[in-house]
Design a protein around this motif. Structure first.
Motif, PDB file in Angstrom:
ATOM      1  N   TYR A  43       0.861  -1.193   0.000  1.00 21.71           N
ATOM      2  CA  TYR A  43       0.000   0.000   0.000  1.00 21.71           C
ATOM      3  C   TYR A  43       0.892   1.236   0.000  1.00 21.71           C
ATOM      4  O   TYR A  43       1.835   1.333   0.788  1.00 21.71           O
ATOM      5  CB  TYR A  43      -0.901   0.014   1.228  1.00 21.71           C
ATOM      6  N   VAL A  44       0.588   2.177  -0.898  1.00 22.83           N
ATOM      7  CA  VAL A  44       1.319   3.442  -0.982  1.00 22.83           C
ATOM      8  C   VAL A  44       0.312   4.573  -0.807  1.00 22.83           C
ATOM      9  O   VAL A  44      -0.545   4.777  -1.682  1.00 22.83           O
ATOM     10  CB  VAL A  44       2.043   3.585  -2.336  1.00 22.83           C
ATOM     11  N   PRO A  45       0.366   5.310   0.303  1.00 20.26           N
ATOM     12  CA  PRO A  45      -0.597   6.398   0.512  1.00 20.26           C
ATOM     13  C   PRO A  45      -0.302   7.586  -0.398  1.00 20.26           C
ATOM     14  O   PRO A  45       0.846   7.825  -0.781  1.00 20.26           O
ATOM     15  CB  PRO A  45      -0.386   6.764   1.989  1.00 20.26           C
ATOM     16  N   PHE A  46      -1.363   8.304  -0.751  1.00 15.73           N
ATOM     17  CA  PHE A  46      -1.193   9.537  -1.505  1.00 15.73           C
ATOM     18  C   PHE A  46      -0.813  10.673  -0.558  1.00 15.73           C
ATOM     19  O   PHE A  46      -1.402  10.792   0.529  1.00 15.73           O
ATOM     20  CB  PHE A  46      -2.482   9.926  -2.225  1.00 15.73           C
ATOM     21  N   PRO A  47       0.118  11.535  -0.953  1.00 14.38           N
ATOM     22  CA  PRO A  47       0.361  12.746  -0.159  1.00 14.38           C
ATOM     23  C   PRO A  47      -0.844  13.679  -0.256  1.00 14.38           C
ATOM     24  O   PRO A  47      -1.652  13.598  -1.200  1.00 14.38           O
ATOM     25  CB  PRO A  47       1.601  13.354  -0.811  1.00 14.38           C
ATOM     26  N   GLU A  48      -0.958  14.566   0.699  1.00 15.16           N
ATOM     27  CA  GLU A  48      -2.135  15.431   0.770  1.00 15.16           C
ATOM     28  C   GLU A  48      -2.320  16.260  -0.496  1.00 15.16           C
ATOM     29  O   GLU A  48      -3.448  16.449  -0.965  1.00 15.16           O
ATOM     30  CB  GLU A  48      -2.032  16.342   1.994  1.00 15.16           C
ATOM     31  N   HIS A  49      -1.232  16.736  -1.069  1.00 17.53           N
ATOM     32  CA  HIS A  49      -1.375  17.583  -2.261  1.00 17.53           C
ATOM     33  C   HIS A  49      -1.924  16.799  -3.447  1.00 17.53           C
ATOM     34  O   HIS A  49      -2.690  17.328  -4.263  1.00 17.53           O
ATOM     35  CB  HIS A  49      -0.043  18.252  -2.617  1.00 17.53           C
ATOM     36  N   LEU A  50      -1.570  15.514  -3.556  1.00 18.49           N
ATOM     37  CA  LEU A  50      -2.099  14.710  -4.661  1.00 18.49           C
ATOM     38  C   LEU A  50      -3.568  14.395  -4.424  1.00 18.49           C
ATOM     39  O   LEU A  50      -4.373  14.428  -5.368  1.00 18.49           O
ATOM     40  CB  LEU A  50      -1.288  13.428  -4.825  1.00 18.49           C
ATOM     41  N   ARG A  51      -3.941  14.105  -3.194  1.00 18.28           N
ATOM     42  CA  ARG A  51      -5.362  13.927  -2.880  1.00 18.28           C
ATOM     43  C   ARG A  51      -6.153  15.156  -3.314  1.00 18.28           C
ATOM     44  O   ARG A  51      -7.220  15.051  -3.939  1.00 18.28           O
ATOM     45  CB  ARG A  51      -5.568  13.740  -1.383  1.00 18.28           C
ATOM     46  N   ALA A  52      -5.628  16.326  -2.945  1.00 17.15           N
ATOM     47  CA  ALA A  52      -6.326  17.576  -3.263  1.00 17.15           C
ATOM     48  C   ALA A  52      -6.414  17.780  -4.772  1.00 17.15           C
ATOM     49  O   ALA A  52      -7.460  18.196  -5.297  1.00 17.15           O
ATOM     50  CB  ALA A  52      -5.613  18.750  -2.598  1.00 17.15           C
ATOM     51  N   ASP A  53      -5.329  17.487  -5.479  1.00 19.28           N
ATOM     52  CA  ASP A  53      -5.340  17.658  -6.940  1.00 19.28           C
ATOM     53  C   ASP A  53      -6.356  16.725  -7.592  1.00 19.28           C
ATOM     54  O   ASP A  53      -7.100  17.132  -8.506  1.00 19.28           O
ATOM     55  CB  ASP A  53      -3.948  17.372  -7.508  1.00 19.28           C
ATOM     56  N   LEU A  54      -6.398  15.474  -7.136  1.00 23.03           N
ATOM     57  CA  LEU A  54      -7.337  14.516  -7.720  1.00 23.03           C
ATOM     58  C   LEU A  54      -8.774  14.862  -7.370  1.00 23.03           C
ATOM     59  O   LEU A  54      -9.683  14.711  -8.203  1.00 23.03           O
ATOM     60  CB  LEU A  54      -7.001  13.103  -7.245  1.00 23.03           C
ATOM     61  N   GLN A  58     -12.326  16.268  -9.995  1.00 21.22           N
ATOM     62  CA  GLN A  58     -13.656  15.674 -10.049  1.00 21.22           C
ATOM     63  C   GLN A  58     -14.686  16.648 -10.636  1.00 21.22           C
ATOM     64  O   GLN A  58     -15.780  16.241 -11.023  1.00 21.22           O
ATOM     65  CB  GLN A  58     -14.120  15.251  -8.648  1.00 21.22           C
ATOM     66  N   ALA A  59     -14.351  17.932 -10.659  1.00 20.37           N
ATOM     67  CA  ALA A  59     -15.276  18.952 -11.173  1.00 20.37           C
ATOM     68  C   ALA A  59     -14.534  19.859 -12.141  1.00 20.37           C
ATOM     69  O   ALA A  59     -13.298  19.931 -12.143  1.00 20.37           O
ATOM     70  CB  ALA A  59     -15.855  19.771 -10.011  1.00 20.37           C
ATOM     71  N   ALA A  60     -15.293  20.561 -12.981  1.00 22.94           N
ATOM     72  CA  ALA A  60     -14.700  21.460 -13.964  1.00 22.94           C
ATOM     73  C   ALA A  60     -13.916  22.569 -13.274  1.00 22.94           C
ATOM     74  O   ALA A  60     -14.291  23.045 -12.200  1.00 22.94           O
ATOM     75  CB  ALA A  60     -15.792  22.071 -14.846  1.00 22.94           C
ATOM     76  N   GLY A  61     -12.802  22.967 -13.904  1.00 21.05           N
ATOM     77  CA  GLY A  61     -11.983  24.024 -13.339  1.00 21.05           C
ATOM     78  C   GLY A  61     -11.005  24.532 -14.375  1.00 21.05           C
ATOM     79  O   GLY A  61     -10.891  23.982 -15.481  1.00 21.05           O
ATOM     80  N   PRO A  62     -10.272  25.580 -14.051  1.00 22.23           N
ATOM     81  CA  PRO A  62      -9.337  26.162 -15.019  1.00 22.23           C
ATOM     82  C   PRO A  62      -8.140  25.254 -15.273  1.00 22.23           C
ATOM     83  O   PRO A  62      -7.709  24.509 -14.389  1.00 22.23           O
ATOM     84  CB  PRO A  62      -8.901  27.470 -14.332  1.00 22.23           C
ATOM     85  N   ASN A  63      -7.629  25.306 -16.498  1.00 19.89           N
ATOM     86  CA  ASN A  63      -6.388  24.613 -16.873  1.00 19.89           C
ATOM     87  C   ASN A  63      -6.454  23.119 -16.574  1.00 19.89           C
ATOM     88  O   ASN A  63      -5.467  22.497 -16.166  1.00 19.89           O
ATOM     89  CB  ASN A  63      -5.201  25.252 -16.128  1.00 19.89           C
ATOM     90  N   GLU A  64      -7.608  22.530 -16.816  1.00 22.00           N
ATOM     91  CA  GLU A  64      -7.815  21.134 -16.447  1.00 22.00           C
ATOM     92  C   GLU A  64      -6.880  20.170 -17.162  1.00 22.00           C
ATOM     93  O   GLU A  64      -6.410  19.201 -16.563  1.00 22.00           O
ATOM     94  CB  GLU A  64      -9.252  20.715 -16.770  1.00 22.00           C
ATOM     95  N   ILE A  65      -6.605  20.410 -18.436  1.00 22.71           N
ATOM     96  CA  ILE A  65      -5.798  19.467 -19.203  1.00 22.71           C
ATOM     97  C   ILE A  65      -4.398  19.348 -18.608  1.00 22.71           C
ATOM     98  O   ILE A  65      -3.886  18.243 -18.394  1.00 22.71           O
ATOM     99  CB  ILE A  65      -5.736  19.891 -20.686  1.00 22.71           C
ATOM    100  N   GLU A  66      -3.788  20.487 -18.306  1.00 18.80           N
ATOM    101  CA  GLU A  66      -2.443  20.440 -17.724  1.00 18.80           C
ATOM    102  C   GLU A  66      -2.475  19.851 -16.323  1.00 18.80           C
ATOM    103  O   GLU A  66      -1.612  19.030 -15.961  1.00 18.80           O
ATOM    104  CB  GLU A  66      -1.829  21.839 -17.691  1.00 18.80           C
ATOM    105  N   ARG A  67      -3.458  20.232 -15.528  1.00 21.06           N
ATOM    106  CA  ARG A  67      -3.534  19.721 -14.161  1.00 21.06           C
ATOM    107  C   ARG A  67      -3.754  18.216 -14.155  1.00 21.06           C
ATOM    108  O   ARG A  67      -3.178  17.490 -13.333  1.00 21.06           O
ATOM    109  CB  ARG A  67      -4.645  20.433 -13.384  1.00 21.06           C
ATOM    110  N   GLU A  68      -4.579  17.725 -15.091  1.00 18.40           N
ATOM    111  CA  GLU A  68      -4.780  16.280 -15.150  1.00 18.40           C
ATOM    112  C   GLU A  68      -3.505  15.567 -15.576  1.00 18.40           C
ATOM    113  O   GLU A  68      -3.135  14.524 -15.022  1.00 18.40           O
ATOM    114  CB  GLU A  68      -5.911  15.909 -16.105  1.00 18.40           C
ATOM    115  N   ALA A  69      -2.807  16.108 -16.561  1.00 22.00           N
ATOM    116  CA  ALA A  69      -1.572  15.472 -17.034  1.00 22.00           C
ATOM    117  C   ALA A  69      -0.530  15.388 -15.918  1.00 22.00           C
ATOM    118  O   ALA A  69       0.146  14.360 -15.754  1.00 22.00           O
ATOM    119  CB  ALA A  69      -1.016  16.238 -18.223  1.00 22.00           C
TER     120      ALA A  69
END
Length: 376
Positions: A43-54, A58-69
């Protein structure tokens, strides 16, 4: 597949709860899709910043393509870390492993619009691990008119089906789903999403107590079910839909909960909301079992919800004695390993070019080989 080819596969799963990556290394009987042993789990936990990014994706937002990549790249690094842990535990190296099966992280699930999106960078994972990677298991089913989910009932039948006993396997991750396994190998297997699992409970305790989940369900158990709020929540049309059906955070999110709270017309104590959310999960699962598997003799629970003692108790009560409730540990498989094992199995099915979906479950036009290959 020749028996000389490795029968070792790794399965990786990061689910709707956004907590981290579960991984397993499994061996398969040569020439078949039958799991012979689970050799390691990690098991590898996600750091808080990755949880927040993911969560933000889940909802529409600015610069989504880069943030998803960028999130996909970060996911691949964590997936590779999990693979490395499994190899270290077993003294194996990349050349010993036939394939990695990875689910990716669902950020949108809209089969009614013809798509489902599991963000991932399987090419980067193949590069980091030097192992063939199978990914994107849901899209082929959606392309064939299916929901793309749940994919686990076929695996649950292979792993947990019994010729003498009718069973239901309930996976309680962020979203809950049921696999209905009638007694007898020739009987039809089917399943569907029942509604929220842990996602709303996790979000609510994070908001009020800063915790990622309700350990053992203790906070929920300290409250009382608010019947008015429960009635509002259960009035959601999804619960009345006939299968096949699937859902996700696109429907069951905090705004959905807050809207129901506002309609109750009174303040509800936070612990009472948590108790009510647990009852919503337990009650909607029990409703699904009563309606679609009334002869089930045993219910086996996997996923994070199996660790919530309060939720397990509510589920047993909601079933009103129709079936016993245990975790899949009673069948020899730890609850937190089942979904990762499913994606090792789906990778094996893909490698053998065998179908991985069940049209009776997803609504697809037929059986389909699921997945896409990213060679090392």
């Amino acid at each position: 597949m020749p028996d000389s080819v490795s029968s070792l596969y790794i399965g990786l799963m990061s689910g709707t709860s956004l907590d981290g990556v579960d991984g397993v290394l499994a061996s398969f009987t040569p020439g078949s899709d039958s799991i012979s042993a689970t050799l390691a789990a990690a098991y590898v936990p996600f750091p808080e910043h990755l949880r927040a990014d993911l969560m933000a994706l889940q909802a529409a937002g600015p610069n989504e393509i880069e943030r998803e990549a960028l999130a996909a790249n970060a996911l691949a690094v964590h997936y590779a870390d999990c693979v490395a842990q499994l190899l270290r535990q077993t003294g194996r190296n990349a050349a010993d492993i036939r394939m990695v099966g990875v689910h990716g992280q669902t950020i949108r699930h809209r089969p009614e619009l013809g798509f489902t999106r599991q963000t991932n960078n399987p090419a980067l994972l193949a590069e980091l691990c030097n192992i063939d990677v199978a990914a994107d298991f849901r899209s082929r089913d959606v392309a064939a008119g299916g929901q793309g989910a749940p994919l686990v009932p076929a695996f649950h039948r292979a792993l947990f089906g019994d010729d003498r006993q009718s069973r239901v396997v309930v996976n309680i991750g962020g979203i809950a789903n049921v696999s209905i396994l009638p007694a007898g190998a020739g009987q039809a297997t089917y399943g569907f999403d029942t509604g929220p699992g842990n996602a709303l409970m996790d979000a609510w305790i994070k908001l009020h107590r800063g915790q990622h989940y309700d350990a053992d369900g203790d906070w929920g158990a300290s409250g009382k079910v608010h019947e008015g709020l429960l009635a509002r929540l259960r009035d959601e049309n999804f619960f009345r839909l006939a299968p096949p059906k699937s859902s996700g955070r696109d429907l069951f999110h905090m705004d959905w909960l807050q809207a129901a709270l506002q309609k109750t017309g009174e303040a509800v104590a936070p612990a009472d909301v948590q108790a009510t959310l647990a009852m919503l999960t337990a009650g909607t699962i029990a409703d699904a079992i009563a309606a679609h598997a009334p002869d089930a003799q045993q219910v086996y629970v996997c996923g994070g919800g199996a660790e919530n003692r309060f939720l397990m108790r509510l589920l047993q009560q909601a079933l009103q004695g129709r079936a016993g409730v245990q975790s899949t540990a009673a069948l020899g498989i730890a609850p937190n390993q089942v979904e990762a094992l499913a994606f090792a199995w789906l990778a094996r099915r893909f490698d053998l070019r065998l179908p991985g979906n069940l049209p009776a479950v997803t609504g697809a036009r037929g059986l389909r080989v699921l997945g896409a290959l990213y060679p090392a």
